[in-house]
Design a protein around this motif. Structure first.
Motif, PDB file in Angstrom:
ATOM      1  N   ILE A 138       4.877   0.406 -13.872  1.00 24.52           N
ATOM      2  CA  ILE A 138       4.305   0.880 -12.610  1.00 24.52           C
ATOM      3  C   ILE A 138       3.062   1.720 -12.863  1.00 24.52           C
ATOM      4  O   ILE A 138       2.032   1.556 -12.192  1.00 24.52           O
ATOM      5  N   GLU A 139       3.118   2.609 -13.841  1.00 24.58           N
ATOM      6  CA  GLU A 139       1.961   3.445 -14.164  1.00 24.58           C
ATOM      7  C   GLU A 139       0.792   2.592 -14.648  1.00 24.58           C
ATOM      8  O   GLU A 139      -0.370   2.885 -14.351  1.00 24.58           O
ATOM      9  N   ASN A 140       1.086   1.530 -15.360  1.00 23.08           N
ATOM     10  CA  ASN A 140       0.038   0.628 -15.828  1.00 23.08           C
ATOM     11  C   ASN A 140      -0.646  -0.057 -14.647  1.00 23.08           C
ATOM     12  O   ASN A 140      -1.879  -0.191 -14.624  1.00 23.08           O
ATOM     13  N   GLU A 167      -2.514  -0.344  -5.507  1.00 23.19           N
ATOM     14  CA  GLU A 167      -1.965   0.704  -4.650  1.00 23.19           C
ATOM     15  C   GLU A 167      -0.441   0.582  -4.574  1.00 23.19           C
ATOM     16  O   GLU A 167       0.074  -0.461  -4.171  1.00 23.19           O
ATOM     17  N   ILE A 168       0.258   1.616  -5.000  1.00 26.25           N
ATOM     18  CA  ILE A 168       1.719   1.650  -4.944  1.00 26.25           C
ATOM     19  C   ILE A 168       2.128   2.949  -4.266  1.00 26.25           C
ATOM     20  O   ILE A 168       2.116   4.022  -4.864  1.00 26.25           O
ATOM     21  N   TYR A 228      10.506   1.591  -4.442  1.00 26.15           N
ATOM     22  CA  TYR A 228      10.554   0.183  -4.023  1.00 26.15           C
ATOM     23  C   TYR A 228      10.042  -0.715  -5.153  1.00 26.15           C
ATOM     24  O   TYR A 228      10.650  -1.736  -5.484  1.00 26.15           O
ATOM     25  N   ALA A 229       8.923  -0.315  -5.738  1.00 26.37           N
ATOM     26  CA  ALA A 229       8.348  -1.108  -6.834  1.00 26.37           C
ATOM     27  C   ALA A 229       9.331  -1.201  -8.001  1.00 26.37           C
ATOM     28  O   ALA A 229       9.495  -2.259  -8.607  1.00 26.37           O
ATOM     29  N   PHE A 231       0.960  -3.298  -3.928  1.00 30.77           N
ATOM     30  CA  PHE A 231       2.109  -3.920  -4.595  1.00 30.77           C
ATOM     31  C   PHE A 231       2.794  -4.894  -3.644  1.00 30.77           C
ATOM     32  O   PHE A 231       3.260  -5.961  -4.055  1.00 30.77           O
ATOM     33  N   GLU A 232       2.826  -4.535  -2.353  1.00 26.54           N
ATOM     34  CA  GLU A 232       3.439  -5.410  -1.350  1.00 26.54           C
ATOM     35  C   GLU A 232       2.706  -6.741  -1.247  1.00 26.54           C
ATOM     36  O   GLU A 232       3.327  -7.774  -0.949  1.00 26.54           O
ATOM     37  N   ASN A 233       1.382  -6.743  -1.486  1.00 26.22           N
ATOM     38  CA  ASN A 233       0.632  -8.007  -1.481  1.00 26.22           C
ATOM     39  C   ASN A 233       1.146  -8.955  -2.554  1.00 26.22           C
ATOM     40  O   ASN A 233       1.305 -10.164  -2.318  1.00 26.22           O
ATOM     41  N   ILE A 234       1.427  -8.407  -3.726  1.00 22.48           N
ATOM     42  CA  ILE A 234       1.952  -9.222  -4.822  1.00 22.48           C
ATOM     43  C   ILE A 234       3.329  -9.772  -4.462  1.00 22.48           C
ATOM     44  O   ILE A 234       3.615 -10.956  -4.668  1.00 22.48           O
ATOM     45  N   VAL A 235       4.171  -8.913  -3.910  1.00 22.17           N
ATOM     46  CA  VAL A 235       5.520  -9.339  -3.517  1.00 22.17           C
ATOM     47  C   VAL A 235       5.448 -10.438  -2.461  1.00 22.17           C
ATOM     48  O   VAL A 235       6.187 -11.422  -2.520  1.00 22.17           O
TER      49      VAL A 235
END
Length: 285
Positions: free
Chosen positions: A15-17, A24-25, A30-31, A63-67
């Motif tokens: 996540i940090e990476n 944007e997270i 959730y991530a 991150f939601e875009n990726i999901v």
């Protein structure tokens, strides 16, 4: 010089990476939950391809875009698999009925019934391996145990053949035979053999959870000139869908089409051009 492999990192470091790459997270919990259920390589590496520029995420990417892209692709695979299954079952029946009546129950083993003999030897070996793997199947078990010689007739063998093996058998049939089988689908056999090979390839992507979004297909189908003239690329899923529309019975295709529109509306962040869709796609499929 070849790169060295990166050392494994835990979910928090993953996540940090991502944050360091400008993703944007807002909700790290959730991530973390997502990455504990779906591997970083499967979801992030695969579905970030269209969301990056110069190694960083495009401004505003979440991150939601990726999901969403992952879920869009998953649901697309499901409905494609179902429609391809319909075509595959239909094709098996047509090939079985025609080939068995013309050449007999065991004519599929006779190399003289095919164009390329050495190629067919290899295909028959594939089929024999599939029969062996499925020896407990009712299709196979019945003939091995209850019929003299235990030979497997074509109409039983074809039911355990992979779609890939079926595609190879059709492609290597005599042109006269391919023409007769293709009449059932009201297409020229030159197109049908190309479409079967492509759909077998797409089916395997769907069955093994592969990525369709942004993918360039290596097994490409022939397209009618009217579609090529509109700039449609034959190495995309859109090309496969066009041919599925031609092959499928109306009820099955209508269900797929309805489900496809629902998925597209459900995931507006999915950019259809990454599947080969052109601007006026709705008038085509």
């Amino acid at each position: 010089m070849k790169k060295s492999h990166q050392a494994p990192v835990d979910v928090n470091e993953q996540i940090e990476n991502l944050i360091s790459l400008d993703l944007e997270i807002e909700d790290k919990d959730y991530a973390k939950s997502v990455l504990n259920r779906v591997s970083y390589y499967r979801i992030v590496k695969a579905y970030s391809i269209t969301l990056k520029e110069n190694g960083k995420y495009i401004d505003g990417t979440t991150f939601e875009n990726i999901v969403d892209l992952y879920l869009f692709d998953m649901e697309l695979r499901h409905i494609l698999f179902s429609l391809i299954e319909h075509i595959e079952v239909h094709l098996r029946a047509v090939i079985t009925n025609y080939f068995s009546l013309k050449y007999g129950n065991f004519g599929y083993k006779d190399l003289s019934n095919y164009k390329k003999k050495n190629f067919q030897k290899s295909t028959i070996k594939e089929l024999e391996r599939e029969i062996k793997r499925n020896k407990k199947s009712p299709f196979i078990h019945n003939f091995e145990n209850n019929y003299e010689g235990g030979e497997i007739p074509f109409y039983a063998a074809i039911e355990v053949a992979s779609f890939g093996t079926l595609s190879k058998m059709y492609k290597n049939m005599e042109n006269e035979d391919k023409k007769e089988i293709a009449k059932e689908f009201e297409v020229d056999y030159i197109y049908l053999e190309s479409w079967i090979e492509n759909l077998s390839y797409v089916r395997n992507i769907c069955a093994h959870y592969g990525r369709l979004y942004g993918a360039k297909l290596t097994k490409t189908p022939k397209l009618y000139k009217e579609y090529l003239n509109q700039g449609i690329s034959n190495n995309t899923i859109f090309a496969s869908i066009i041919n599925l529309k031609i092959l499928a019975e109306d009820d099955y295709y209508d269900k797929f089409h309805s489900d496809l529109l629902e998925i597209i509306n459900k995931y507006p962040s999915a950019e259809l051009n990454h599947l080969g869709f052109i601007r006026n796609w709705q008038s085509i499929i």
